[in-house]
Motif scaffolding. Structure first.
Motif, PDB file in Angstrom:
ATOM      1  N   GLN A 203       0.832  -1.198   0.000  1.00 53.71           N
ATOM      2  CA  GLN A 203       0.000   0.000   0.000  1.00 53.71           C
ATOM      3  C   GLN A 203       0.874   1.258   0.000  1.00 53.71           C
ATOM      4  O   GLN A 203       0.388   2.361  -0.261  1.00 53.71           O
ATOM      5  CB  GLN A 203      -0.928   0.016   1.212  1.00 53.71           C
ATOM      6  N   ALA A 204       2.169   1.071   0.278  1.00 47.08           N
ATOM      7  CA  ALA A 204       3.105   2.197   0.274  1.00 47.08           C
ATOM      8  C   ALA A 204       3.195   2.858  -1.087  1.00 47.08           C
ATOM      9  O   ALA A 204       3.420   4.067  -1.184  1.00 47.08           O
ATOM     10  CB  ALA A 204       4.492   1.738   0.728  1.00 47.08           C
ATOM     11  N   TYR A 205       3.040   2.084  -2.175  1.00 51.84           N
ATOM     12  CA  TYR A 205       3.070   2.704  -3.500  1.00 51.84           C
ATOM     13  C   TYR A 205       2.008   3.809  -3.590  1.00 51.84           C
ATOM     14  O   TYR A 205       2.278   4.925  -4.038  1.00 51.84           O
ATOM     15  CB  TYR A 205       2.778   1.683  -4.598  1.00 51.84           C
ATOM     16  N   SER A 273      12.317  -1.140   3.541  1.00 53.74           N
ATOM     17  CA  SER A 273      12.665   0.116   2.885  1.00 53.74           C
ATOM     18  C   SER A 273      11.470   0.706   2.140  1.00 53.74           C
ATOM     19  O   SER A 273      11.289   1.928   2.103  1.00 53.74           O
ATOM     20  CB  SER A 273      13.834  -0.101   1.927  1.00 53.74           C
ATOM     21  N   TRP A 274      10.641  -0.162   1.542  1.00 60.91           N
ATOM     22  CA  TRP A 274       9.448   0.359   0.875  1.00 60.91           C
ATOM     23  C   TRP A 274       8.469   0.954   1.891  1.00 60.91           C
ATOM     24  O   TRP A 274       7.825   1.987   1.626  1.00 60.91           O
ATOM     25  CB  TRP A 274       8.788  -0.727   0.030  1.00 60.91           C
ATOM     26  N   GLY A 275       8.352   0.329   3.051  1.00 59.49           N
ATOM     27  CA  GLY A 275       7.520   0.915   4.091  1.00 59.49           C
ATOM     28  C   GLY A 275       8.027   2.284   4.504  1.00 59.49           C
ATOM     29  O   GLY A 275       7.253   3.243   4.659  1.00 59.49           O
ATOM     30  N   LEU A 276       9.343   2.406   4.677  1.00 59.94           N
ATOM     31  CA  LEU A 276       9.924   3.692   5.055  1.00 59.94           C
ATOM     32  C   LEU A 276       9.695   4.746   3.976  1.00 59.94           C
ATOM     33  O   LEU A 276       9.415   5.911   4.288  1.00 59.94           O
ATOM     34  CB  LEU A 276      11.417   3.535   5.309  1.00 59.94           C
ATOM     35  N   ALA A 277       9.809   4.347   2.709  1.00 61.48           N
ATOM     36  CA  ALA A 277       9.587   5.300   1.620  1.00 61.48           C
ATOM     37  C   ALA A 277       8.167   5.860   1.672  1.00 61.48           C
ATOM     38  O   ALA A 277       7.947   7.059   1.471  1.00 61.48           O
ATOM     39  CB  ALA A 277       9.856   4.633   0.273  1.00 61.48           C
ATOM     40  N   GLY A 278       7.193   4.989   1.936  1.00 66.31           N
ATOM     41  CA  GLY A 278       5.817   5.454   2.034  1.00 66.31           C
ATOM     42  C   GLY A 278       5.592   6.342   3.246  1.00 66.31           C
ATOM     43  O   GLY A 278       4.946   7.390   3.161  1.00 66.31           O
ATOM     44  N   LEU A 279       6.139   5.948   4.380  1.00 67.35           N
ATOM     45  CA  LEU A 279       5.935   6.716   5.605  1.00 67.35           C
ATOM     46  C   LEU A 279       6.622   8.074   5.544  1.00 67.35           C
ATOM     47  O   LEU A 279       6.084   9.076   6.031  1.00 67.35           O
ATOM     48  CB  LEU A 279       6.424   5.912   6.810  1.00 67.35           C
ATOM     49  N   ASN A 311      11.306   3.099  16.281  1.00 70.90           N
ATOM     50  CA  ASN A 311      11.518   2.234  15.126  1.00 70.90           C
ATOM     51  C   ASN A 311      12.939   1.658  15.085  1.00 70.90           C
ATOM     52  O   ASN A 311      13.896   2.395  14.860  1.00 70.90           O
ATOM     53  CB  ASN A 311      11.251   3.040  13.850  1.00 70.90           C
ATOM     54  N   PRO A 312      13.094   0.341  15.245  1.00 72.57           N
ATOM     55  CA  PRO A 312      14.430  -0.243  15.173  1.00 72.57           C
ATOM     56  C   PRO A 312      14.941  -0.382  13.748  1.00 72.57           C
ATOM     57  O   PRO A 312      16.145  -0.533  13.525  1.00 72.57           O
ATOM     58  CB  PRO A 312      14.244  -1.622  15.818  1.00 72.57           C
ATOM     59  N   SER A 313      14.040  -0.364  12.772  1.00 74.59           N
ATOM     60  CA  SER A 313      14.424  -0.553  11.374  1.00 74.59           C
ATOM     61  C   SER A 313      14.306   0.754  10.606  1.00 74.59           C
ATOM     62  O   SER A 313      13.681   0.843   9.548  1.00 74.59           O
ATOM     63  CB  SER A 313      13.565  -1.646  10.735  1.00 74.59           C
ATOM     64  N   HIS A 314      14.935   1.800  11.130  1.00 73.27           N
ATOM     65  CA  HIS A 314      15.025   3.069  10.427  1.00 73.27           C
ATOM     66  C   HIS A 314      16.018   2.915   9.283  1.00 73.27           C
ATOM     67  O   HIS A 314      16.699   1.891   9.139  1.00 73.27           O
ATOM     68  CB  HIS A 314      15.448   4.174  11.392  1.00 73.27           C
ATOM     69  N   ILE A 315      16.112   3.913   8.427  1.00 74.48           N
ATOM     70  CA  ILE A 315      16.870   3.757   7.189  1.00 74.48           C
ATOM     71  C   ILE A 315      18.354   3.497   7.445  1.00 74.48           C
ATOM     72  O   ILE A 315      18.994   2.723   6.714  1.00 74.48           O
ATOM     73  CB  ILE A 315      16.666   4.969   6.246  1.00 74.48           C
ATOM     74  N   VAL A 359      13.960   7.236  -0.143  1.00 74.66           N
ATOM     75  CA  VAL A 359      14.120   7.791   1.204  1.00 74.66           C
ATOM     76  C   VAL A 359      15.221   8.837   1.213  1.00 74.66           C
ATOM     77  O   VAL A 359      15.068   9.935   1.781  1.00 74.66           O
ATOM     78  CB  VAL A 359      14.409   6.666   2.219  1.00 74.66           C
ATOM     79  N   ALA A 360      16.363   8.529   0.594  1.00 73.03           N
ATOM     80  CA  ALA A 360      17.489   9.452   0.591  1.00 73.03           C
ATOM     81  C   ALA A 360      17.146  10.756  -0.115  1.00 73.03           C
ATOM     82  O   ALA A 360      17.460  11.852   0.374  1.00 73.03           O
ATOM     83  CB  ALA A 360      18.702   8.795  -0.068  1.00 73.03           C
ATOM     84  N   ARG A 361      16.475  10.657  -1.271  1.00 74.87           N
ATOM     85  CA  ARG A 361      16.121  11.879  -1.997  1.00 74.87           C
ATOM     86  C   ARG A 361      15.076  12.683  -1.236  1.00 74.87           C
ATOM     87  O   ARG A 361      15.178  13.918  -1.149  1.00 74.87           O
ATOM     88  CB  ARG A 361      15.606  11.539  -3.405  1.00 74.87           C
ATOM     89  N   ASN A 362      14.090  12.042  -0.688  1.00 74.15           N
ATOM     90  CA  ASN A 362      13.065  12.734   0.091  1.00 74.15           C
ATOM     91  C   ASN A 362      13.698  13.474   1.258  1.00 74.15           C
ATOM     92  O   ASN A 362      13.392  14.644   1.516  1.00 74.15           O
ATOM     93  CB  ASN A 362      12.039  11.708   0.587  1.00 74.15           C
ATOM     94  N   ALA A 363      14.602  12.807   1.972  1.00 75.21           N
ATOM     95  CA  ALA A 363      15.255  13.440   3.129  1.00 75.21           C
ATOM     96  C   ALA A 363      16.022  14.684   2.712  1.00 75.21           C
ATOM     97  O   ALA A 363      16.030  15.705   3.416  1.00 75.21           O
ATOM     98  CB  ALA A 363      16.187  12.443   3.805  1.00 75.21           C
ATOM     99  N   GLU A 364      16.664  14.613   1.558  1.00 77.52           N
ATOM    100  CA  GLU A 364      17.443  15.749   1.077  1.00 77.52           C
ATOM    101  C   GLU A 364      16.542  16.898   0.636  1.00 77.52           C
ATOM    102  O   GLU A 364      16.767  18.063   0.998  1.00 77.52           O
ATOM    103  CB  GLU A 364      18.323  15.302  -0.081  1.00 77.52           C
ATOM    104  N   VAL A 365      15.498  16.585  -0.137  1.00 73.94           N
ATOM    105  CA  VAL A 365      14.640  17.621  -0.695  1.00 73.94           C
ATOM    106  C   VAL A 365      13.810  18.309   0.380  1.00 73.94           C
ATOM    107  O   VAL A 365      13.643  19.534   0.373  1.00 73.94           O
ATOM    108  CB  VAL A 365      13.712  17.022  -1.773  1.00 73.94           C
TER     109      VAL A 365
END
Length: 455
Positions: A203-205, A273-279, A311-315, A359-365
């Motif tokens: 559902q993250a998509y 990682s896909w979950g993190l991208a959605g969140l 969250n133990p499974s952060h990026i 995730v990396a691009r979102n964090a930067e932007v």
């Protein structure tokens, strides 16, 4: 369902479209959960104008210029965007809706063609498809300025906000430690196996695209009434909580079973990682700094369905666990999916790298935190090392450990992101393997137009 069939279905969901021409767990190294060692600024507030979740205001200005010029490949990418947006103008929103979620089935192994909203396959595919239309319409508005696209994007957002049923595991009384939920069945292709809980993460998509559509409208001047704005934000939060319920199917199970032979998978797999991208996408739309910290640093976020949880499974933890380094030159930059020979190993590895890159691009932007691109865990693994490794597979210089897997040239588009970060000749050569006209349904859309660098 065979592994090959599962990959075929997953590939249909995740690779996007081309429109040409028109083990047992041992001791774990400690991981710093504080600020990145790389130079970075503190997280900033949501930019007030311009851009979207994956495109800066300056990049949007560049995309507008590219869209009105004749320079290729950008003009072709702009034509693809407009063509898809024009098609979406006449599409009707079709939200996934169930009045009784207790009857939902998995249906992941074959096409669900009964026309009834009654499966996780329906939930993920319908959210992916309509959220792509939302984001495409909103981006065309941001690039071209025609408000008819924005109005239609808002119609999709409002309709889904009013009618969508997110698949939240708490509606099925999930027990994370026991890996159980209501109505659980046994085999992978059965009605409700434990994989139902894990694959709800896709559902993250939809969450990524819907969040981006909202941000593209808001940042680029399209007005939403207070009522509409509140309704869309509430829906995005509910959808984020649904994704989080599946994300925690991985993390909370691992919390409870640190000695299991499956622990490494539950801390390293691409699902995380896909979950993190959605969140993280939702955190931008919601201006939720706690949710951003949950993704980026492993701090606590309060999910209204499940309470506060660190969250133990952060990026940073996933980069450390999933990207190999220091075990020999042949394995440098290897992702977890290749190491365990997922089917196909290189395709799955690039799929995982895709989510990390979002995730990396979102964090930067959006949070003025560029350091995730070069963050190296205690073992030395980094996103950059992964890009360097997998270039050889796309270029055909290195063969997959699975003899039947061809060079994954369909993933050359991902190197648009890598080259924008590291303008290296090697990464550029990957992009040049084929046409630069890829349109990615689950995240960025017209990659070359939006973030591609000029050669």
């Amino acid at each position: 369902m065979t592994l090959e069939a599962r990959w075929t279905r997953l590939r249909a969901l995740v690779v996007g479209v081309v429109l040409a021409g028109g083990a047992a767990c041992g001791p774990e190294a400690s991981l710093d959960t504080g600020p990145l060692a790389q130079v970075e600024a503190e997280a900033t507030a949501l930019p007030s104008a311009g851009g979207g979740i994956f495109i800066t205001a300056a990049e949007l200005t560049r995309a507008r210029q590219r869209a009105t010029a004749t320079t290729e490949p950008y003009a072709e990418n702009a034509r693809i965007l407009k063509g898809r947006a024009d098609s979406a103008l006449t599409a009707t929103p079709k939200p996934f809706r169930m009045t009784n979620i207790s009857t939902i089935t998995y249906h992941w192994c074959s096409p669900d063609t009964d026309g009834i909203d009654n499966s996780l396959a329906d939930a993920t595919s319908k959210f992916t498809d309509d959220s792509d239309r939302m984001r495409t319409l909103a981006l065309q508005y941001a690039v071209g300025g025609d408000t008819k696209y924005a109005a239609r994007a808002l119609l999709f957002l409002k309709t889904w906000a009013a009618q969508h049923t997110p698949v939240n595991l708490h509606d099925l009384h999930v027990d994370y430690a026991a890996a159980k939920l209501d109505g659980q069945t046994v085999e992978y292709c059965s009605n409700r196996p434990w994989n139902f809980a894990l694959d709800g993460l896709f559902q993250a998509y939809g969450l990524i695209n819907a969040s981006d559509a909202y941000v593209l409208l808001k940042r680029n001047g399209y007005p939403l009434s207070a009522t509409d704005d509140a309704a869309v934000r509430e829906w995005l939060r509910k959808s984020a909580e649904a994704v989080n319920s599946s994300f925690q199917a991985w993390t909370r199970w691992a919390d409870a079973h640190p000695s299991s032979s499956s622990f490494t998978r539950y801390r390293s797999d691409n699902h995380l990682s896909w979950g993190l991208a959605g969140l993280l996408a939702a955190s931008v739309a919601l201006q939720d700094s706690a949710l951003a910290g949950y993704v980026l640093d492993g701090t606590s976020w309060a999910d209204r369905r499940n309470g506060a949880y660190a969250n133990p499974s952060h990026i940073k933890d996933i980069i450390h666990r999933a990207i190999e380094s220091g075990t020999g030159t042949a394995n440098e930059g290897r992702l977890y999916e290749e190491k365990i020979l997922r089917d196909p190993p290189i395709g799955y590895s690039l799929y995982h790298l895709w989510a990390m890159s979002l995730v990396a691009r979102n964090a930067e932007v959006n949070y003025a935190r560029p350091g995730f691109w070069d963050y190296a865990g205690p073992n030395g693994g980094s996103i950059h090392k992964a890009y360097t490794r997998y270039a050889a597979f796309i270029l055909g210089e290195r063969a997959s450990p699975q003899a039947s897997e061809a060079a994954p040239t369909d993933y050359r588009w991902l190197y648009e992101l890598g080259y924008a970060q590291w303008p290296e000749t090697r990464l550029k050569s990957v992009i040049q393997v084929g046409p630069r006209n890829r349109y990615i349904v689950q995240s960025i859309g017209p990659v070359t137009l939006a973030v591609g660098e000029t050669f």
